[in-house]
Design a protein around this motif. Structure first.
Motif, PDB file in Angstrom:
ATOM      1  N   ALA A  73       0.826  -1.212   0.000  1.00  0.00           N
ATOM      2  CA  ALA A  73       0.000   0.000   0.000  1.00  0.00           C
ATOM      3  C   ALA A  73       0.856   1.256   0.000  1.00  0.00           C
ATOM      4  O   ALA A  73       0.497   2.272  -0.615  1.00  0.00           O
ATOM      5  CB  ALA A  73      -0.932  -0.014   1.206  1.00  0.00           C
ATOM      6  N   ALA A  74       2.003   1.211   0.687  1.00  0.00           N
ATOM      7  CA  ALA A  74       2.898   2.371   0.717  1.00  0.00           C
ATOM      8  C   ALA A  74       3.427   2.691  -0.673  1.00  0.00           C
ATOM      9  O   ALA A  74       3.729   3.849  -0.983  1.00  0.00           O
ATOM     10  CB  ALA A  74       4.060   2.103   1.672  1.00  0.00           C
ATOM     11  N   TYR A  75       3.541   1.669  -1.520  1.00  0.00           N
ATOM     12  CA  TYR A  75       3.974   1.871  -2.904  1.00  0.00           C
ATOM     13  C   TYR A  75       2.794   2.079  -3.852  1.00  0.00           C
ATOM     14  O   TYR A  75       2.993   2.330  -5.047  1.00  0.00           O
ATOM     15  CB  TYR A  75       4.789   0.669  -3.386  1.00  0.00           C
ATOM     16  CG  TYR A  75       6.225   0.693  -2.937  1.00  0.00           C
ATOM     17  CD1 TYR A  75       7.132   1.612  -3.463  1.00  0.00           C
ATOM     18  CD2 TYR A  75       6.697  -0.198  -1.982  1.00  0.00           C
ATOM     19  CE1 TYR A  75       8.447   1.643  -3.058  1.00  0.00           C
ATOM     20  CE2 TYR A  75       8.019  -0.185  -1.568  1.00  0.00           C
ATOM     21  CZ  TYR A  75       8.892   0.738  -2.113  1.00  0.00           C
ATOM     22  OH  TYR A  75      10.195   0.761  -1.704  1.00  0.00           O
ATOM     23  N   GLY A  76       1.572   1.930  -3.345  1.00  0.00           N
ATOM     24  CA  GLY A  76       0.399   2.092  -4.200  1.00  0.00           C
ATOM     25  C   GLY A  76       0.217   0.950  -5.178  1.00  0.00           C
ATOM     26  O   GLY A  76      -0.333   1.146  -6.269  1.00  0.00           O
ATOM     27  N   VAL A  77       0.656  -0.259  -4.791  1.00  0.00           N
ATOM     28  CA  VAL A  77       0.516  -1.429  -5.663  1.00  0.00           C
ATOM     29  C   VAL A  77      -0.075  -2.574  -4.847  1.00  0.00           C
ATOM     30  O   VAL A  77      -0.314  -2.448  -3.646  1.00  0.00           O
ATOM     31  CB  VAL A  77       1.882  -1.856  -6.261  1.00  0.00           C
ATOM     32  CG1 VAL A  77       2.461  -0.735  -7.119  1.00  0.00           C
ATOM     33  CG2 VAL A  77       2.859  -2.250  -5.150  1.00  0.00           C
ATOM     34  N   GLN A 136      13.103   3.752   3.611  1.00  0.00           N
ATOM     35  CA  GLN A 136      12.180   4.612   4.346  1.00  0.00           C
ATOM     36  C   GLN A 136      10.794   3.987   4.375  1.00  0.00           C
ATOM     37  O   GLN A 136      10.157   3.887   5.433  1.00  0.00           O
ATOM     38  CB  GLN A 136      12.119   5.997   3.695  1.00  0.00           C
ATOM     39  CG  GLN A 136      11.297   7.009   4.473  1.00  0.00           C
ATOM     40  CD  GLN A 136      11.979   7.425   5.773  1.00  0.00           C
ATOM     41  OE1 GLN A 136      13.146   7.791   5.782  1.00  0.00           O
ATOM     42  NE2 GLN A 136      11.241   7.375   6.870  1.00  0.00           N
ATOM     43  N   LYS A 137      10.324   3.528   3.210  1.00  0.00           N
ATOM     44  CA  LYS A 137       8.978   2.956   3.136  1.00  0.00           C
ATOM     45  C   LYS A 137       8.895   1.653   3.925  1.00  0.00           C
ATOM     46  O   LYS A 137       7.936   1.428   4.691  1.00  0.00           O
ATOM     47  CB  LYS A 137       8.590   2.728   1.667  1.00  0.00           C
ATOM     48  CG  LYS A 137       8.299   4.008   0.884  1.00  0.00           C
ATOM     49  CD  LYS A 137       7.821   3.686  -0.510  1.00  0.00           C
ATOM     50  CE  LYS A 137       7.554   4.952  -1.321  1.00  0.00           C
ATOM     51  NZ  LYS A 137       6.466   5.780  -0.742  1.00  0.00           N
ATOM     52  N   VAL A 138       9.880   0.786   3.735  1.00  0.00           N
ATOM     53  CA  VAL A 138       9.862  -0.496   4.440  1.00  0.00           C
ATOM     54  C   VAL A 138      10.096  -0.282   5.927  1.00  0.00           C
ATOM     55  O   VAL A 138       9.418  -0.860   6.784  1.00  0.00           O
ATOM     56  CB  VAL A 138      10.921  -1.455   3.850  1.00  0.00           C
ATOM     57  CG1 VAL A 138      11.029  -2.732   4.682  1.00  0.00           C
ATOM     58  CG2 VAL A 138      10.579  -1.797   2.405  1.00  0.00           C
ATOM     59  N   GLY A 139      11.060   0.586   6.252  1.00  0.00           N
ATOM     60  CA  GLY A 139      11.379   0.846   7.651  1.00  0.00           C
ATOM     61  C   GLY A 139      10.206   1.436   8.419  1.00  0.00           C
ATOM     62  O   GLY A 139       9.983   1.088   9.590  1.00  0.00           O
ATOM     63  N   ASP A 140       9.455   2.324   7.777  1.00  0.00           N
ATOM     64  CA  ASP A 140       8.293   2.922   8.446  1.00  0.00           C
ATOM     65  C   ASP A 140       7.285   1.846   8.854  1.00  0.00           C
ATOM     66  O   ASP A 140       6.701   1.911   9.947  1.00  0.00           O
ATOM     67  CB  ASP A 140       7.614   3.937   7.520  1.00  0.00           C
ATOM     68  CG  ASP A 140       8.385   5.252   7.434  1.00  0.00           C
ATOM     69  OD1 ASP A 140       9.241   5.510   8.309  1.00  0.00           O
ATOM     70  OD2 ASP A 140       8.124   6.023   6.484  1.00  0.00           O
ATOM     71  N   GLN A 141       7.078   0.856   7.971  1.00  0.00           N
ATOM     72  CA  GLN A 141       6.110  -0.200   8.283  1.00  0.00           C
ATOM     73  C   GLN A 141       6.646  -1.144   9.356  1.00  0.00           C
ATOM     74  O   GLN A 141       5.883  -1.630  10.201  1.00  0.00           O
ATOM     75  CB  GLN A 141       5.753  -0.985   7.013  1.00  0.00           C
ATOM     76  CG  GLN A 141       5.104  -0.141   5.928  1.00  0.00           C
ATOM     77  CD  GLN A 141       3.938   0.672   6.445  1.00  0.00           C
ATOM     78  OE1 GLN A 141       3.115   0.166   7.211  1.00  0.00           O
ATOM     79  NE2 GLN A 141       3.856   1.939   6.042  1.00  0.00           N
ATOM     80  N   ILE A 142       7.948  -1.404   9.342  1.00  0.00           N
ATOM     81  CA  ILE A 142       8.536  -2.220  10.402  1.00  0.00           C
ATOM     82  C   ILE A 142       8.374  -1.527  11.752  1.00  0.00           C
ATOM     83  O   ILE A 142       7.994  -2.149  12.753  1.00  0.00           O
ATOM     84  CB  ILE A 142      10.027  -2.499  10.108  1.00  0.00           C
ATOM     85  CG1 ILE A 142      10.175  -3.393   8.866  1.00  0.00           C
ATOM     86  CG2 ILE A 142      10.704  -3.146  11.318  1.00  0.00           C
ATOM     87  CD1 ILE A 142      11.605  -3.620   8.438  1.00  0.00           C
ATOM     88  N   LYS A 143       8.641  -0.220  11.766  1.00  0.00           N
ATOM     89  CA  LYS A 143       8.527   0.527  13.019  1.00  0.00           C
ATOM     90  C   LYS A 143       7.100   0.502  13.554  1.00  0.00           C
ATOM     91  O   LYS A 143       6.877   0.389  14.775  1.00  0.00           O
ATOM     92  CB  LYS A 143       8.978   1.968  12.807  1.00  0.00           C
ATOM     93  CG  LYS A 143       8.970   2.801  14.086  1.00  0.00           C
ATOM     94  CD  LYS A 143       9.429   4.221  13.825  1.00  0.00           C
ATOM     95  CE  LYS A 143       9.380   5.043  15.115  1.00  0.00           C
ATOM     96  NZ  LYS A 143       9.802   6.446  14.895  1.00  0.00           N
ATOM     97  N   GLU A 144       6.117   0.590  12.637  1.00  0.00           N
ATOM     98  CA  GLU A 144       4.710   0.584  13.051  1.00  0.00           C
ATOM     99  C   GLU A 144       4.324  -0.729  13.733  1.00  0.00           C
ATOM    100  O   GLU A 144       3.406  -0.763  14.552  1.00  0.00           O
ATOM    101  CB  GLU A 144       3.809   0.810  11.837  1.00  0.00           C
ATOM    102  CG  GLU A 144       3.795   2.235  11.314  1.00  0.00           C
ATOM    103  CD  GLU A 144       3.083   3.190  12.256  1.00  0.00           C
ATOM    104  OE1 GLU A 144       2.089   2.759  12.885  1.00  0.00           O
ATOM    105  OE2 GLU A 144       3.523   4.341  12.380  1.00  0.00           O
ATOM    106  N   LYS A 145       5.057  -1.789  13.411  1.00  0.00           N
ATOM    107  CA  LYS A 145       4.664  -3.119  13.882  1.00  0.00           C
ATOM    108  C   LYS A 145       5.734  -3.741  14.774  1.00  0.00           C
ATOM    109  O   LYS A 145       5.811  -4.973  14.894  1.00  0.00           O
ATOM    110  CB  LYS A 145       4.364  -4.012  12.674  1.00  0.00           C
ATOM    111  CG  LYS A 145       3.167  -3.504  11.863  1.00  0.00           C
ATOM    112  CD  LYS A 145       2.993  -4.269  10.577  1.00  0.00           C
ATOM    113  CE  LYS A 145       1.728  -3.817   9.841  1.00  0.00           C
ATOM    114  NZ  LYS A 145       1.713  -2.367   9.592  1.00  0.00           N
ATOM    115  N   LEU A 146       6.519  -2.921  15.429  1.00  0.00           N
ATOM    116  CA  LEU A 146       7.593  -3.452  16.268  1.00  0.00           C
ATOM    117  C   LEU A 146       7.075  -4.282  17.435  1.00  0.00           C
ATOM    118  O   LEU A 146       7.781  -5.170  17.932  1.00  0.00           O
ATOM    119  CB  LEU A 146       8.463  -2.302  16.799  1.00  0.00           C
ATOM    120  CG  LEU A 146       9.499  -1.743  15.813  1.00  0.00           C
ATOM    121  CD1 LEU A 146      10.204  -0.540  16.414  1.00  0.00           C
ATOM    122  CD2 LEU A 146      10.509  -2.809  15.414  1.00  0.00           C
TER     123      LEU A 146
END
Length: 255
Positions: A73-77, A136-146
């Motif tokens: 979703a972060a990539y819009g795909v 940045q995109k992948v890291g943001d999602q990892i951080k959200e789900k730590l």
């Protein structure tokens, strides 16, 4: 005959005899049918046990899929399942040019594979513009789900070609893994003191085709797994491993 003698017949009547014979015949027929059925009926084979280590607990699998959907979703795909428990997120990098993030779900972990061209320029270990955007995109999602993750491992891999500026591929892959570690720490603000995170290097010694625990692996196989440019491209990569928390397993350990 003397009238005082009782009239007693020791032989059964004809109808009783016939009834008895019929009952015996029925019993014999049923016995033969039952014996034949037992002897010829193939037993229903038991359900095969799933391959050891391949079953993903539903709770873990849900967390893994949530992560995949969030990054896509972060990539819009949309993500695409290319084989069982293996997904791809494809992103455009130019006209008719794409790069792919490959994600493999395993029983206790989730493996993200990034080809080196997504993250780095050839022979370099500093993140490219595309690499920073991806992390940045992948890291943001990892951080959200730590809260769902117990450990993060960053693994650097290379092909056997000698690097231009480094003493060995082990050094180059290590520097690249450390670069990703530092980005997640400094830019994404994942604290390794709180959330266990590590960086390591396999150099050229763990191509994509090499399986964990393969005791038959040799230098000849290593060469075979790097025969073509495409194989080398796949082997030059960064893997990020996310180890997921499983509350049911954790509760059992605490008991």
């Amino acid at each position: 005959m003397d009238n005082n003698t009782l009239d007693f017949n020791f032989w059964p009547s004809f109808s009783d005899l016939m009834l008895t014979l019929v009952l015996i015949l029925v019993i014999v027929v049923f016995a033969v049918i039952a014996a034949f059925s037992v002897g010829t009926e193939e037993p229903t084979p038991p359900e095969p046990d799933p391959p050891e280590g391949e079953v993903i607990p539903p709770e873990v699998q849900q967390k893994q899929m949530d992560m995949i959907h969030a990054i896509a979703a972060a990539y819009g795909v949309l993500s695409k399942e290319v084989e069982t428990n293996t997904f791809e997120i494809k992103r455009r990098t130019g006209v008719n040019r794409y790069t792919t993030i490959t994600i493999k779900n395993e029983p206790t972990l989730q493996r993200f594979s990034f080809s080196d061209r997504i993250l780095f320029e050839p022979d370099k270990y500093n993140l490219s513009i595309s690499g920073k955007e991806t992390m940045q995109k992948v890291g943001d999602q990892i951080k959200e789900k730590l809260d769902n993750i117990t450990e993060i491992q960053i693994q650097g891999h290379a092909d056997p070609d000698k690097p231009t500026f480094e003493p060995s591929n082990l050094h180059l892959a290590a520097k690249r893994a450390i670069t990703v570690f530092q980005f997640l720490q400094e830019k994404i603000d994942i604290d390794p003191a709180k959330h266990l995170m590590s960086a390591t290097s396999f150099g050229e010694y763990k191509p994509v085709q090499r399986k964990n625990g393969d005791k038959t692996y040799t230098l000849e196989k290593l060469k075979e797994h790097n025969l073509t440019k495409e194989l080398k491209d796949n082997n030059r990569r960064i893997d990020i491993l996310l180890f997921y928390r499983n509350e049911k397993t954790d509760e059992q350990k605490d008991e």
